[in-house]
Design a protein around this motif. Structure first.
Motif, PDB file in Angstrom:
ATOM      1  N   PRO A  38      25.367  32.124  34.777  1.00 17.30           N
ATOM      2  CA  PRO A  38      24.110  32.104  35.525  1.00 17.30           C
ATOM      3  C   PRO A  38      24.010  33.159  36.630  1.00 17.30           C
ATOM      4  O   PRO A  38      22.963  33.766  36.802  1.00 17.30           O
ATOM      5  CB  PRO A  38      24.071  30.693  36.102  1.00 17.30           C
ATOM      6  N   ALA A  39      25.077  33.382  37.387  1.00 22.79           N
ATOM      7  CA  ALA A  39      24.998  34.343  38.498  1.00 22.79           C
ATOM      8  C   ALA A  39      26.386  34.587  39.072  1.00 22.79           C
ATOM      9  O   ALA A  39      27.297  33.780  38.900  1.00 22.79           O
ATOM     10  CB  ALA A  39      24.071  33.820  39.598  1.00 22.79           C
ATOM     11  N   ASP A  40      26.531  35.725  39.773  1.00 21.77           N
ATOM     12  CA  ASP A  40      27.768  36.013  40.502  1.00 21.77           C
ATOM     13  C   ASP A  40      27.883  35.098  41.728  1.00 21.77           C
ATOM     14  O   ASP A  40      26.883  34.563  42.210  1.00 21.77           O
ATOM     15  CB  ASP A  40      27.777  37.472  40.972  1.00 21.77           C
ATOM     16  N   TYR A  41      29.089  34.971  42.209  1.00 24.62           N
ATOM     17  CA  TYR A  41      29.361  34.191  43.420  1.00 24.62           C
ATOM     18  C   TYR A  41      28.845  32.757  43.299  1.00 24.62           C
ATOM     19  O   TYR A  41      28.275  32.189  44.241  1.00 24.62           O
ATOM     20  CB  TYR A  41      28.752  34.869  44.664  1.00 24.62           C
ATOM     21  N   THR A  42      29.012  32.170  42.115  1.00 24.59           N
ATOM     22  CA  THR A  42      28.652  30.767  41.914  1.00 24.59           C
ATOM     23  C   THR A  42      29.903  29.999  41.516  1.00 24.59           C
ATOM     24  O   THR A  42      30.814  30.557  40.899  1.00 24.59           O
ATOM     25  CB  THR A  42      27.555  30.619  40.840  1.00 24.59           C
ATOM     26  N   GLU A  48      35.328  29.473  35.515  1.00 22.16           N
ATOM     27  CA  GLU A  48      35.341  29.871  34.100  1.00 22.16           C
ATOM     28  C   GLU A  48      35.941  31.259  33.909  1.00 22.16           C
ATOM     29  O   GLU A  48      36.785  31.464  33.029  1.00 22.16           O
ATOM     30  CB  GLU A  48      33.924  29.851  33.542  1.00 22.16           C
ATOM     31  N   LEU A  49      35.489  32.219  34.698  1.00 22.09           N
ATOM     32  CA  LEU A  49      36.007  33.582  34.546  1.00 22.09           C
ATOM     33  C   LEU A  49      37.482  33.644  34.917  1.00 22.09           C
ATOM     34  O   LEU A  49      38.239  34.421  34.331  1.00 22.09           O
ATOM     35  CB  LEU A  49      35.187  34.562  35.372  1.00 22.09           C
ATOM     36  N   GLY A  50      37.898  32.822  35.879  1.00 22.53           N
ATOM     37  CA  GLY A  50      39.326  32.735  36.198  1.00 22.53           C
ATOM     38  C   GLY A  50      40.122  32.224  35.010  1.00 22.53           C
ATOM     39  O   GLY A  50      41.191  32.755  34.679  1.00 22.53           O
ATOM     40  N   GLY A  79      32.692  43.014  43.353  1.00 21.21           N
ATOM     41  CA  GLY A  79      32.999  42.197  44.528  1.00 21.21           C
ATOM     42  C   GLY A  79      33.400  40.790  44.147  1.00 21.21           C
ATOM     43  O   GLY A  79      34.377  40.224  44.681  1.00 21.21           O
ATOM     44  N   TRP A  80      32.650  40.215  43.203  1.00 19.29           N
ATOM     45  CA  TRP A  80      32.930  38.853  42.743  1.00 19.29           C
ATOM     46  C   TRP A  80      34.291  38.777  42.059  1.00 19.29           C
ATOM     47  O   TRP A  80      35.015  37.790  42.201  1.00 19.29           O
ATOM     48  CB  TRP A  80      31.809  38.433  41.799  1.00 19.29           C
ATOM     49  N   SER A  81      34.660  39.836  41.333  1.00 21.66           N
ATOM     50  CA  SER A  81      35.949  39.855  40.636  1.00 21.66           C
ATOM     51  C   SER A  81      37.106  39.658  41.606  1.00 21.66           C
ATOM     52  O   SER A  81      38.119  39.022  41.266  1.00 21.66           O
ATOM     53  CB  SER A  81      36.127  41.160  39.856  1.00 21.66           C
ATOM     54  N   ALA A  86      41.418  36.193  43.416  1.00 24.67           N
ATOM     55  CA  ALA A  86      42.035  35.422  44.505  1.00 24.67           C
ATOM     56  C   ALA A  86      42.139  33.947  44.120  1.00 24.67           C
ATOM     57  O   ALA A  86      43.155  33.291  44.392  1.00 24.67           O
ATOM     58  CB  ALA A  86      41.221  35.585  45.782  1.00 24.67           C
ATOM     59  N   PHE A  87      41.110  33.435  43.453  1.00 24.35           N
ATOM     60  CA  PHE A  87      41.096  32.027  43.049  1.00 24.35           C
ATOM     61  C   PHE A  87      42.231  31.723  42.075  1.00 24.35           C
ATOM     62  O   PHE A  87      42.836  30.644  42.126  1.00 24.35           O
ATOM     63  CB  PHE A  87      39.738  31.685  42.422  1.00 24.35           C
ATOM     64  N   ILE A  88      42.527  32.667  41.173  1.00 23.79           N
ATOM     65  CA  ILE A  88      43.615  32.434  40.203  1.00 23.79           C
ATOM     66  C   ILE A  88      44.938  33.038  40.698  1.00 23.79           C
ATOM     67  O   ILE A  88      45.887  33.177  39.943  1.00 23.79           O
ATOM     68  CB  ILE A  88      43.263  32.974  38.803  1.00 23.79           C
ATOM     69  N   GLU A  89      44.951  33.399  41.983  1.00 23.04           N
ATOM     70  CA  GLU A  89      46.162  33.880  42.664  1.00 23.04           C
ATOM     71  C   GLU A  89      46.710  35.151  42.051  1.00 23.04           C
ATOM     72  O   GLU A  89      47.924  35.311  41.875  1.00 23.04           O
ATOM     73  CB  GLU A  89      47.216  32.759  42.710  1.00 23.04           C
ATOM     74  N   GLN A  90      45.775  36.058  41.699  1.00 22.75           N
ATOM     75  CA  GLN A  90      46.137  37.408  41.290  1.00 22.75           C
ATOM     76  C   GLN A  90      45.899  38.336  42.484  1.00 22.75           C
ATOM     77  O   GLN A  90      45.141  38.007  43.388  1.00 22.75           O
ATOM     78  CB  GLN A  90      45.278  37.854  40.100  1.00 22.75           C
ATOM     79  N   PRO A  91      46.514  39.527  42.507  1.00 18.24           N
ATOM     80  CA  PRO A  91      46.242  40.470  43.600  1.00 18.24           C
ATOM     81  C   PRO A  91      44.733  40.713  43.724  1.00 18.24           C
ATOM     82  O   PRO A  91      44.019  40.707  42.718  1.00 18.24           O
ATOM     83  CB  PRO A  91      46.975  41.743  43.160  1.00 18.24           C
ATOM     84  N   PRO A  92      44.219  40.923  44.914  1.00 21.09           N
ATOM     85  CA  PRO A  92      42.763  41.046  45.106  1.00 21.09           C
ATOM     86  C   PRO A  92      42.204  42.373  44.602  1.00 21.09           C
ATOM     87  O   PRO A  92      41.759  43.230  45.363  1.00 21.09           O
ATOM     88  CB  PRO A  92      42.607  40.913  46.617  1.00 21.09           C
ATOM     89  N   VAL A  93      42.256  42.559  43.271  1.00 25.31           N
ATOM     90  CA  VAL A  93      41.722  43.777  42.664  1.00 25.31           C
ATOM     91  C   VAL A  93      40.269  43.555  42.271  1.00 25.31           C
ATOM     92  O   VAL A  93      39.812  42.431  42.105  1.00 25.31           O
ATOM     93  CB  VAL A  93      42.546  44.198  41.426  1.00 25.31           C
ATOM     94  N   GLN A  94      39.532  44.668  42.107  1.00 21.62           N
ATOM     95  CA  GLN A  94      38.111  44.580  41.784  1.00 21.62           C
ATOM     96  C   GLN A  94      37.856  44.343  40.303  1.00 21.62           C
ATOM     97  O   GLN A  94      36.725  44.162  39.907  1.00 21.62           O
ATOM     98  CB  GLN A  94      37.405  45.879  42.180  1.00 21.62           C
ATOM     99  N   LYS A  95      38.902  44.337  39.513  1.00 21.79           N
ATOM    100  CA  LYS A  95      38.717  44.354  38.062  1.00 21.79           C
ATOM    101  C   LYS A  95      39.333  43.127  37.413  1.00 21.79           C
ATOM    102  O   LYS A  95      40.430  42.697  37.771  1.00 21.79           O
ATOM    103  CB  LYS A  95      39.336  45.626  37.487  1.00 21.79           C
TER     104      LYS A  95
END
Length: 222
Positions: A38-42, A48-50, A79-81, A86-95
């Motif tokens: 539906p949208a980013d930052y939701t 789901e994407l995690g 930005g959302w990536s 971060a949510f799945i405890e990966q390094p804070p990369v943009q991709k």
């Protein structure tokens, strides 16, 4: 609008977090899965994407390319990536390990029948539903599941279905209720007994039924 099982999936051109793609060229001779959001930052989409990112090795084992879609910009996707990683405890990369399509004008959402009229954003626009499309190497739609915006998907079920799709695409079997890879399959009802015996040398188990009809035929997974 929308797309039916067996239809050739649209060869759309789109901007993504990995650059502009033409869908059929991007897919190549692989299987593919497209998941809309539906949208980013939701919140639900982030979980789901995690989950998708964590399951990349499972999809790769099945030679399935993954791609997501959301109605926001590529810049927002990057930005959302970071939040998703971060949510799945990966390094804070943009991709993320798959591209996200930017469908800012909702053109693909409309073309593919992915609009959820019951759920709307703060501007009053209908949200994109949570569609799952599995596309075969022949570019045809093999599976379509449509969840409302409020319900997150079950990716273990999606992997299970892909196992069934890939098996039944090359073997003359069907998979029964709750089937998992490695379990018994069902002999197709249009295969005569003599042909079935040759096709399935591991043996066939036929359930005895009150009707005396022998349509419930099971065989070890070929």
């Amino acid at each position: 609008m929308g797309i039916n099982l067996g239809d050739t999936f649209p060869n759309f051109v789109a901007d993504t977090t990995e650059g502009t793609i033409k869908f059929h060229d991007w897919l190549g001779d692989s299987w593919g899965i497209l998941c809309s959001h539906p949208a980013d930052y939701t919140p639900v989409c982030t979980t789901e994407l995690g989950c998708m990112a964590k399951l990349v090795p499972e999809f790769q084992k099945r030679k399935v390319k993954m791609i997501a879609l959301s109605v926001d910009s590529v810049q927002d996707h990057h930005g959302w990536s970071q939040d998703i990683n971060a949510f799945i405890e990966q390094p804070p990369v943009q991709k993320l390990p798959f591209p996200i399509i930017a469908d800012e004008k909702r053109e693909l959402a409309v073309q593919l029948g992915m609009i959820d009229p019951a759920e709307r954003n703060k501007e009053g626009l209908p949200l994109t539903a949570r569609a799952v499309f599995v596309i075969g190497p022949d570019k045809k739609l093999k599976l379509s599941i449509l969840y409302p915006a409020t319900t997150g998907r079950n990716f273990n079920e999606i992997l299970r279905v892909i196992d069934s799709l890939q098996l039944t695409a090359c073997k003359k079997v069907a998979t029964p209720v709750n089937w998992k890879a490695g379990e018994e399959c069902m002999v197709l009802p249009n295969i005569p007994a003599e042909e079935a015996a040759k096709l399935f040398p591991k043996g066939i188990r036929t359930e005895k039924l009150p009707s005396s009809k022998s349509y419930l035929r099971f065989t070890p997974q070929p």
